[in-house]
Design a protein around this motif. Sequence first.
Motif, PDB file in Angstrom:
ATOM      1  N   PHE A 288      44.526  -5.353 -13.055  1.00  0.00           N
ATOM      2  CA  PHE A 288      45.469  -4.229 -12.443  1.00  0.00           C
ATOM      3  C   PHE A 288      45.856  -3.741 -11.047  1.00  0.00           C
ATOM      4  CE2 PHE A 288      46.510   0.554 -10.609  1.00  0.00           C
ATOM      5  CZ  PHE A 288      47.644   0.867 -11.600  1.00  0.00           C
ATOM      6  N   ILE A 289      47.109  -3.788 -10.839  1.00  0.00           N
ATOM      7  CA  ILE A 289      47.224  -4.175  -8.991  1.00  0.00           C
ATOM      8  C   ILE A 289      48.143  -1.649  -9.151  1.00  0.00           C
ATOM      9  CG2 ILE A 289      48.119  -4.694  -7.881  1.00  0.00           C
ATOM     10  CD1 ILE A 289      48.074  -7.607  -8.735  1.00  0.00           C
ATOM     11  N   GLY A 290      47.433  -2.204  -7.499  1.00  0.00           N
ATOM     12  CA  GLY A 290      48.334  -0.325  -7.335  1.00  0.00           C
ATOM     13  C   GLY A 290      47.469   0.432  -5.944  1.00  0.00           C
ATOM     14  N   ALA A 416      45.139  -0.745  -1.596  1.00  0.00           N
ATOM     15  CA  ALA A 416      46.048  -1.221  -2.732  1.00  0.00           C
ATOM     16  C   ALA A 416      44.295  -1.662  -3.262  1.00  0.00           C
ATOM     17  CB  ALA A 416      47.276  -1.304  -3.007  1.00  0.00           C
ATOM     18  N   CYS A 417      44.632  -1.687  -4.902  1.00  0.00           N
ATOM     19  CA  CYS A 417      43.777  -2.344  -5.283  1.00  0.00           C
ATOM     20  C   CYS A 417      43.933  -3.882  -6.447  1.00  0.00           C
ATOM     21  CB  CYS A 417      41.922  -1.684  -4.952  1.00  0.00           C
ATOM     22  SG  CYS A 417      41.036  -0.546  -4.063  1.00  0.00           S
ATOM     23  N   MET A 418      43.120  -4.657  -6.221  1.00  0.00           N
ATOM     24  CA  MET A 418      43.027  -5.681  -7.721  1.00  0.00           C
ATOM     25  C   MET A 418      42.432  -4.936  -7.963  1.00  0.00           C
ATOM     26  SD  MET A 418      44.614  -9.311  -7.557  1.00  0.00           S
ATOM     27  CE  MET A 418      42.926 -10.215  -6.848  1.00  0.00           C
ATOM     28  N   VAL A 419      42.255  -4.479  -9.842  1.00  0.00           N
ATOM     29  CA  VAL A 419      40.632  -4.187 -10.002  1.00  0.00           C
ATOM     30  C   VAL A 419      41.068  -5.172 -11.405  1.00  0.00           C
ATOM     31  CG1 VAL A 419      39.476  -2.746 -11.118  1.00  0.00           C
ATOM     32  CG2 VAL A 419      41.038  -1.797  -9.331  1.00  0.00           C
ATOM     33  N   ILE A 420      40.297  -5.882 -11.636  1.00  0.00           N
ATOM     34  CA  ILE A 420      39.326  -6.626 -12.970  1.00  0.00           C
ATOM     35  C   ILE A 420      38.903  -5.696 -13.852  1.00  0.00           C
ATOM     36  CG2 ILE A 420      39.138  -9.010 -13.470  1.00  0.00           C
ATOM     37  CD1 ILE A 420      40.299  -9.181 -11.290  1.00  0.00           C
ATOM     38  N   ASP A 421      39.947  -5.414 -14.976  1.00  0.00           N
ATOM     39  CA  ASP A 421      38.696  -5.456 -16.450  1.00  0.00           C
ATOM     40  C   ASP A 421      37.630  -4.212 -16.097  1.00  0.00           C
ATOM     41  OD1 ASP A 421      39.275  -7.346 -17.764  1.00  0.00           O
ATOM     42  OD2 ASP A 421      36.630  -8.423 -17.852  1.00  0.00           O
ATOM     43  N   GLY A 422      38.965  -2.901 -14.587  1.00  0.00           N
ATOM     44  CA  GLY A 422      38.536  -1.774 -15.008  1.00  0.00           C
ATOM     45  C   GLY A 422      36.892  -1.749 -14.092  1.00  0.00           C
ATOM     46  N   GLY A 423      36.498  -3.676 -13.467  1.00  0.00           N
ATOM     47  CA  GLY A 423      35.186  -2.916 -12.937  1.00  0.00           C
ATOM     48  C   GLY A 423      34.600  -3.384 -11.519  1.00  0.00           C
ATOM     49  N   THR A 424      35.597  -4.149 -11.246  1.00  0.00           N
ATOM     50  CA  THR A 424      35.376  -5.182 -10.302  1.00  0.00           C
ATOM     51  C   THR A 424      36.727  -5.382  -9.269  1.00  0.00           C
ATOM     52  OG1 THR A 424      34.247  -6.604 -11.050  1.00  0.00           O
ATOM     53  CG2 THR A 424      34.882  -7.462  -8.984  1.00  0.00           C
TER      54      THR A 424
END
Length: 451
Positions: A288-290, A416-424
């Motif tokens: 997810f990116i936002g 903004a952040c790029m989040v991997i699997d809600g954990g990283t």
Amino acid sequence: MSSARRFLCGYFCLASRAAACRSLLLCQRAAGLSSALPGLPLLGGTRRRLLPLRGLSPAGGSAAAGRGAAAGGGFRPSRVAVVVKTTRYEFEQQRYRYAGLSEEDLKQLLALKGSNYAGLLERHRIHTKNVEHLVDSLRNERIEVRLVKRREYNEETVRWADAVISAGGDGTMLLAASKVFDKSKPVIGVNTDPERSEGHLCLPVRYTHSFPEALQKLYRGEFRWQWRQRIRLYLEGTGINPIPVDLHEQQLSQEQHSRAHINERFQDQSSDISGPHLLPVRALNEVFIGESLSSRASYYEISVDDGPWEKQKSSGLNVCTGTGSKAWSYNINKIAHQAVEEILNIAKKQGSLNMPLNMELIQKVTNYYNESLVYSPEEPKMFFSIREPIVNRVFSSSQQRGFSSKVCVRSRCWDACMVIDGGTSFEFNDGAIASIMIDTEDALCTVLLEE
């Protein structure tokens, strides 16, 4: 005044200071992945792998030649790492005790928040009992077990083990998978609290209480290997920081989250490179990116399958695997019966639909559309979703969702952040470019057992 109330204000003060002083638990950079690449690789082969129920080992036989081989084509590991989740009770206990509060204070503070202390303790006991059953089952088969919590789980533990078992829910399964890069090393999920956890990525619920039966099926080869495709990411551009922040161990406010990324940038000045840089994580569910602040629109440019760049503003971008197509992506895109009924009624009023409307038809159309959003975890393709796109004379959204083999995003965001699997989480601000794709070499080896 109760002791809990007297400590309440003091706790939040202490907790705030503690959060500022504690070093963040960060994923380490994968060895050999930090060198700049001359160009982004093309997507691997798209042929789907179909596997029979018996006689196969991970990665076409590579694991069968190692310590996990068993007679008859089954799998019998000698060493197993069991990754155990932190229950809500343990989490609350740890953070309040860190602030100097007693167990009685914990009870009263949870009551003030509307939480049930007895209920949390009961769920913790159920989880603990099921973990004990799992570990005893393994040791009864003379399998060496290493029981690890999140803080203790690292690459050395993965190298030691023939297989990794997650003891928790889907979140624990994602954690266990996050450090496994060996395509031949199985990761197996066991749901330790089936009444409160969906456990979609775990073995069927019946094996929670009868794990010896699952082991016997593994030994006899009565299962199917399933390679769940994962997403890899390359980061390049100006001011990028490939050092991740682990969100699982933190309950960060937006300000604390932003500060965590800033602190990591100053601690590792060498990370400020132009890339492309292969990030040391793989997404099993989604990327997810936002913007970190959800009320702020995310501004970025996007290119799908090397197509033209398009300026967009939206509530963010979600890119998922087949595994993740049943998770967040599904809930972003699914349509409700009410919406289908209203659309069909409009079509009927316009004369475009000449058939009687009933709940059976509405249900059928709704289910058909929603089911089309889900696809096999073994399919080497991604599904992207633009959340709530803003469309006007400046910004467009030619395609709100769809399958793809490659998605590139150039950030024009502020925080903004790029989040991997809600954990990283990775910092992803103005000038950063992410290339998102699937390489079949990143597939995660899992097990399918029948009910």
